[in-house]
Motif scaffolding. Structure first.
Motif, mmCIF file in Angstrom:
data_model
loop_
_atom_site.group_PDB
_atom_site.id
_atom_site.type_symbol
_atom_site.label_atom_id
_atom_site.label_comp_id
_atom_site.label_asym_id
_atom_site.label_seq_id
_atom_site.Cartn_x
_atom_site.Cartn_y
_atom_site.Cartn_z
ATOM 1 N N LEU A 127 0.784 -1.233 0.000
ATOM 2 C CA LEU A 127 0.000 0.000 0.000
ATOM 3 C C LEU A 127 0.818 1.287 0.000
ATOM 4 C CD1 LEU A 127 -2.619 -1.066 2.692
ATOM 5 C CD2 LEU A 127 -2.925 -1.043 0.205
ATOM 6 N N THR A 128 2.099 1.202 0.299
ATOM 7 C CA THR A 128 2.898 2.415 0.487
ATOM 8 C C THR A 128 4.185 2.355 -0.328
ATOM 9 O OG1 THR A 128 3.972 3.827 2.133
ATOM 10 C CG2 THR A 128 4.018 1.474 2.559
ATOM 11 N N PRO A 129 4.700 3.509 -0.758
ATOM 12 C CA PRO A 129 5.991 3.526 -1.448
ATOM 13 C C PRO A 129 7.190 3.407 -0.506
ATOM 14 C CG PRO A 129 5.104 5.743 -1.329
ATOM 15 C CD PRO A 129 4.058 4.825 -0.767
ATOM 16 N N VAL A 130 6.956 3.381 0.794
ATOM 17 C CA VAL A 130 8.044 3.292 1.768
ATOM 18 C C VAL A 130 8.729 1.933 1.669
ATOM 19 C CG1 VAL A 130 8.538 3.167 4.253
ATOM 20 C CG2 VAL A 130 7.008 4.920 3.380
ATOM 21 N N ASP A 131 10.038 1.920 1.770
ATOM 22 C CA ASP A 131 10.793 0.663 1.852
ATOM 23 C C ASP A 131 10.542 0.076 3.235
ATOM 24 O OD1 ASP A 131 12.636 -1.392 2.050
ATOM 25 O OD2 ASP A 131 14.326 -0.206 1.331
ATOM 26 N N ARG A 166 2.228 7.906 2.416
ATOM 27 C CA ARG A 166 0.831 7.709 2.065
ATOM 28 C C ARG A 166 0.559 6.214 2.016
ATOM 29 N NH1 ARG A 166 0.592 6.259 -3.274
ATOM 30 N NH2 ARG A 166 2.411 6.794 -4.495
ATOM 31 N N ILE A 167 -0.695 5.869 2.216
ATOM 32 C CA ILE A 167 -1.146 4.519 1.921
ATOM 33 C C ILE A 167 -2.214 4.694 0.856
ATOM 34 C CG2 ILE A 167 -0.514 3.412 4.100
ATOM 35 C CD1 ILE A 167 -3.422 3.700 4.971
ATOM 36 N N ALA A 168 -1.975 4.080 -0.278
ATOM 37 C CA ALA A 168 -2.818 4.278 -1.458
ATOM 38 C C ALA A 168 -2.943 5.774 -1.722
ATOM 39 C CB ALA A 168 -4.152 3.583 -1.299
ATOM 40 N N GLN A 169 -4.133 6.343 -1.586
ATOM 41 C CA GLN A 169 -4.341 7.742 -1.966
ATOM 42 C C GLN A 169 -4.450 8.705 -0.791
ATOM 43 O OE1 GLN A 169 -4.195 8.684 -5.211
ATOM 44 N NE2 GLN A 169 -3.608 6.563 -5.488
ATOM 45 N N ILE A 201 3.554 5.984 9.294
ATOM 46 C CA ILE A 201 3.689 4.584 9.685
ATOM 47 C C ILE A 201 4.787 4.500 10.730
ATOM 48 C CG2 ILE A 201 4.317 2.257 8.942
ATOM 49 C CD1 ILE A 201 3.313 3.073 6.123
ATOM 50 N N ARG A 202 4.457 3.899 11.872
ATOM 51 C CA ARG A 202 5.457 3.679 12.919
ATOM 52 C C ARG A 202 5.566 2.188 13.168
ATOM 53 N NH1 ARG A 202 5.660 3.826 19.177
ATOM 54 N NH2 ARG A 202 3.400 3.752 19.083
ATOM 55 N N VAL A 203 6.789 1.669 13.080
ATOM 56 C CA VAL A 203 7.031 0.264 13.382
ATOM 57 C C VAL A 203 7.293 0.157 14.875
ATOM 58 C CG1 VAL A 203 8.511 -1.733 12.956
ATOM 59 C CG2 VAL A 203 7.918 -0.201 11.073
ATOM 60 N N ILE A 204 6.434 -0.582 15.556
ATOM 61 C CA ILE A 204 6.535 -0.742 17.010
ATOM 62 C C ILE A 204 7.436 -1.928 17.349
ATOM 63 C CG2 ILE A 204 5.208 -1.197 19.119
ATOM 64 C CD1 ILE A 204 2.826 0.224 17.641
ATOM 65 N N ARG A 213 -10.262 0.004 5.626
ATOM 66 C CA ARG A 213 -10.627 -0.987 4.602
ATOM 67 C C ARG A 213 -9.414 -1.385 3.754
ATOM 68 N NH1 ARG A 213 -16.302 -1.488 3.760
ATOM 69 N NH2 ARG A 213 -17.453 -0.042 5.080
ATOM 70 N N LEU A 214 -8.571 -0.417 3.415
ATOM 71 C CA LEU A 214 -7.344 -0.740 2.673
ATOM 72 C C LEU A 214 -6.462 -1.702 3.464
ATOM 73 C CD1 LEU A 214 -6.134 2.721 1.327
ATOM 74 C CD2 LEU A 214 -6.791 0.753 -0.060
ATOM 75 N N LEU A 215 -6.211 -1.351 4.721
ATOM 76 C CA LEU A 215 -5.346 -2.180 5.555
ATOM 77 C C LEU A 215 -5.965 -3.549 5.813
ATOM 78 C CD1 LEU A 215 -4.232 0.607 8.023
ATOM 79 C CD2 LEU A 215 -2.779 -0.530 6.324
#
Length: 194
Positions: A130-134, A149-152, A157-160, A179-181
């Motif tokens: 959903l995201t362009p993040v590596d 962003r996620i989709a539009q 985003i935080r990795v816990i 709904r996307l997630l």
């Protein structure tokens, strides 16, 4: 005379989606946006005292005891804390900074954003759809965050941990993001790419 406020209404009413991963709304969370000079001790001292932890470094999060401080931009932090505390904490901090003649903005944004939690071993694979993040562990280790962003829609985003992440997005797109997630989690690939 103390003011009384209505109970907060969660935008997704505590929604949860089960699949290869669990996606759930975290519920009402206090959020205070902080803008100021992150190199100025007159600003960072009171902020760290309120957060109960040192300031995070670039693209990191720090915290404990129900409070987390997120680095959002070179002049911006976001403090997560119990919902009931944010309404009084924000004006108190702004008054303290004003008293020190510190140029800063402190704003309670608790009702502006929603927190969505993803839990499961393929959390990275689901988010990578959903995201362009590596999303690789080398680029986004636990304690890291990215504004993206996620989709539009805009999101952070935080990795816990290796199996848990949170997505913060605007309340107005909470249902769309959930709904996307949820779809990505239900259809998570059965391979461990990361």
């Amino acid at each position: 005379m103390s003011e009384s406020y209505p109970e907060p209404v969660s935008p997704l009413m505590g929604a949860s989606s089960e699949g290869a991963l669990t996606v759930r709304e975290a519920g009402p969370t206090g959020m205070i946006a902080l803008r100021g000079d992150l190199s100025d001790p007159a600003f960072t001292g009171p902020v760290a005292a309120l957060a109960g932890c040192p300031l995070p470094t670039v693209w990191q999060a720090r915290g404990g005891d129900g409070r987390t401080l997120l680095w959002m931009a070179p002049d911006e932090l976001l403090l997560l804390l119990p919902y009931a505390e944010a309404r009084q904490a924000a004006p108190r901090l702004q008054a303290e900074l004003d008293g020190r003649a510190v140029h800063a903005l402190v704003q309670d944004v608790s009702d502006m954003r929603v927190r969505l939690l993803l839990t499961g071993p393929q959390m990275r694979e689901a988010l990578a759809r959903l995201t362009p993040v590596d999303m690789s562990p080398a680029m986004l280790a636990p304690g890291s965050l990215r504004r993206t962003r996620i989709a539009q829609t805009a999101a952070a985003i935080r990795v816990i941990s290796e199996e848990e992440a949170e997505v913060l997005c605007f309340r107005s797109v909470a249902d769309y993001a959930f709904r996307l997630l949820g779809g990505a989690a239900r259809n998570a690939p059965d391979f461990g790419y990361f």
